[in-house]
Scaffold this motif. Structure first.
Motif: not given
Length: 142
Positions: A69-79
Motif C-alpha cells: 500500500i505504501c509502495d503505491q504512495g497511499r501512506c502518510t510519510p510517517l506511516r
C-alpha cells in the motif's frame, strides 16, 4: 485446566477452586463464615479471569500487504517510514541485504519531497537507508 487450593491457618485445605475455560467449580471442605465465603468467591472470580485470559489473539494486516500500500504512495510519510523501515529490517534479518537497501531507497524517493512537513520520518528513512548502505560497504550514501 487450573486448580488452586485455599488453606486455613492450620494448613488444612478449606476450599479448592478449579477452572476450565469459563467454567468454575468450588469444593468447600469446611463451613466458612460469610466474610471468608465472599473472599473465596472473589478469589475464584479473579483466578477464573486470569485463567481465561491465557489465549492471546492478534489481528492486523501482514507487513508485506501494508508495504505494498505504501509502495503505491497511499501512506502518510510517517506511516510509510514506519512500514518501510520495519519491512527493510525483516528483509535484512533474512539476509536479503540488497532488497532491504532497495526498499529503503524507494521509500526515500517517495518521501523526500515531504521533508518540510514531516522532517523526522524522512530523516529516519535516510538514516535507515544509510545504515544498510554502509553495511554493504557503500560510504557514498552515508
Amino acid at each position: 485446566m487450573h486448580r488452586w487450593s485455599i488453606t486455613d491457618i492450620q494448613g488444612d485445605t478449606v476450599a479448592s477452586i478449579q477452572t476450565n475455560s469459563f467454567e468454575m467449580s468450588i469444593d468447600l471442605n469446611h463451613v466458612l463464615p460469610s466474610k471468608v465465603w465472599i473472599e473465596v468467591r472473589m478469589l475464584a472470580l479473579l483466578l477464573m479471569v486470569q485463567a481465561a485470559s491465557s489465549d492471546i489473539v492478534i489481528t492486523g494486516k501482514r507487513l508485506s500487504e501494508e508495504h505494498a500500500i505504501c509502495d503505491q504512495g497511499r501512506c502518510t510519510p510517517l506511516r510509510d517510514a514506519e512500514v518501510s523501515i520495519a519491512y527493510a529490517e525483516a528483509q535484512f534479518r533474512e539476509g536479503k541485504y540488497l532488497d532491504a537497501r532497495n526498499s529503503l531507497a524507494a521509500a526515500v524517493n517517495r518521501n523526500r519531497n515531504h521533508a518540510k512537513i514531516a522532517p523526522k520520518p524522512v530523516a529516519a528513512l535516510y538514516e535507515a537507508y544509510a545504515t544498510v548502505a554502509l553495511h554493504e560497504g557503500d560510504q557514498e550514501i552515508y
